[in-house]
Design an enzyme around this catalytic site. Structure first.
Site, PDB file in Angstrom:
ATOM      1  CE1 TYR A   1       0.701  -0.302   4.603  1.00  0.00           C
ATOM      2  CE2 TYR A   1       0.381   2.039   4.130  1.00  0.00           C
ATOM      3  CZ  TYR A   1       0.832   1.041   4.969  1.00  0.00           C
ATOM      4  OH  TYR A   1       1.395   1.360   6.168  1.00  0.00           O
ATOM      5  CB  CYS A   2       1.652   4.012  -1.589  1.00  0.00           C
ATOM      6  SG  CYS A   2       0.656   3.952  -3.077  1.00  0.00           S
ATOM      7  NE  ARG A   3       2.747   9.397  -0.837  1.00  0.00           N
ATOM      8  CZ  ARG A   3       3.710   9.728  -1.701  1.00  0.00           C
ATOM      9  NH1 ARG A   3       3.391  10.060  -2.941  1.00  0.00           N
ATOM     10  NH2 ARG A   3       4.957   9.732  -1.327  1.00  0.00           N
TER      11      ARG A   3
ATOM     12  CB  CYS B   1      -0.356   6.886  -3.987  1.00  0.00           C
ATOM     13  SG  CYS B   1       1.322   6.360  -3.679  1.00  0.00           S
TER      14      CYS B   1
END
Lengths: 218, 218
Positions: free
Chosen positions: B177-179, B183
DNA sequence: CAATTATTCAATAGATTTATTGAATAATTT
DNA sequence: AAATTATTCAATAAATCTATTGAATAATTG
């Protein structure tokens, strides 16, 4: 599509939507349309806009998925595109009014001016409808009432209120409502009625908020 | 204050807030700040903006109650004003991405490009954390991880992922995951890792959404 | 089918927003 | 105290948004 391109496309699209919202007259139109569809003429009547200008603002919103239109005879009727939009719009308003000091101040001054500090919340109203024998007064123009209103409400448009005073019972507690937080009809009604000796308060919010709440809890 | 004056003041104030939001670069900055505070320099590095221009955009948002700043040494650190704002912002995005065909299309194309269609929802992830022995991979820059991350996640910034491949187990299922939805780091991570034979999927949303969800359910 | 009505279109001028440039400020290091 | 660094300020030109005007369109009525 590369990451950068994707981001640019998304932010551009999102900012277009927000630009279409970011104009005081368009916000006023949205507020009007939140009670139901209106012709361009109807919008011209309650705003300070010229016909051509109102039409332009409506087109900006139409091409940005905020409103839709249908034609019937001479008239073009505009309405909000869907309830999801209304929900987002009300989230924004709620944030602005509660978190931005400047707007909070204006809002509070308005409420104090109208001595309507003991306004009734939607929850309280639901309670009162069940347990008390109240008179729920919809003071918006009758077209708006016909288009949709809180169950059990009686329509007495603000401009007819004075004439219809005799037909209103002084025994029941009265709750007046109109549109959202920016609508001042209910405040005027409370002022007039309490001067005449009625036991009256206003609904803190308005019909669009009530409608949203019903949708959300279904 | 008369009704008309009140309405004008409210709509003006509200449209000012929306104007401050209605710019692609400012939206990108908001997205960055939704993971934690950043110096002006930090923002300049990941956007195409010049120093002076970034500073100007930040000031526009500061004077409109979207971000706040604090000074420490040479640096001025900016951050989102509060979680309520973040919540409103995410409502807007959600609406835009699901209701505006143009944006929906861009979003879907991006997802298909990355073959990440079997992304994991936040609910699924919560379930997997409880019941499975997964590896939750935070691929944002480590500063952002340090500022806040999903409980149990391991930080492997995207630009270090290639080098750290050996230290990652091939037995566990990996969720990257990121933002938020804009993202693309997680997509890149999924691509790289699955090419290397790892069993990997991405989280549909990102850390800010997860954070909001926790706040809302508390 | 000519006249009327509600709305839209097209052109324009004024206002606002934005990016760029180079100088100014304020905190830190030398 | 001088030099360096991160940021802000101020001025400007280009781009975009807005209101106004008068003409054009499309549906209805006489």
């Amino acid at each position: 599509m590369k990451g950068r391109e994707f981001k640019d496309a998304m932010y551009d699209g999102l900012s277009k939507l927000l630009k279409a919202l970011a104009n005081p007259y368009r916000l006023e139109i949205i507020e009007m349309l939140s009670q139901g569809e209106k012709s361009v003429e109807g919008i011209v009547q309650t705003t300070n806009l010229s016909f051509a200008n109102a039409s332009q603002h409506l087109q900006v919103m139409k091409s940005n998925n905020i409103v839709k239109s249908r034609k019937e005879g001479h008239y073009v009727y505009y309405s909000l595109i869907n309830d999801d939009f209304l929900s987002v719009y009300q989230h924004i308003i709620k944030y602005a009014v509660s978190e931005i000091a400047e707007l909070e101040k204006i809002m509070n001054r308005q409420r104090e001016d109208n001595k309507s500090l003991n306004a009734v919340s939607i929850e309280e109203l639901e309670n009162m409808i069940e347990n008390k024998n109240i008179l729920l007064l919809d003071v918006r123009p009758s077209v708006e009432f016909e288009f949709g209103h809180i169950t059990g409400a009686v329509s007495v448009p603000m401009n007819e209120l004075m004439e219809q005073l005799k037909s209103i019972s002084k025994d029941k507690e009265i709750i007046a409502y109109c549109r959202g937080p920016f609508c001042v009809l209910a405040d005027e009604a409370v002022k007039l009625l309490s001067e005449q000796g009625f036991n009256v308060r206003r609904l803190d919010e308005g019909y669009p908020e009530w409608k949203m709440k019903q949708l959300e809890t279904n």
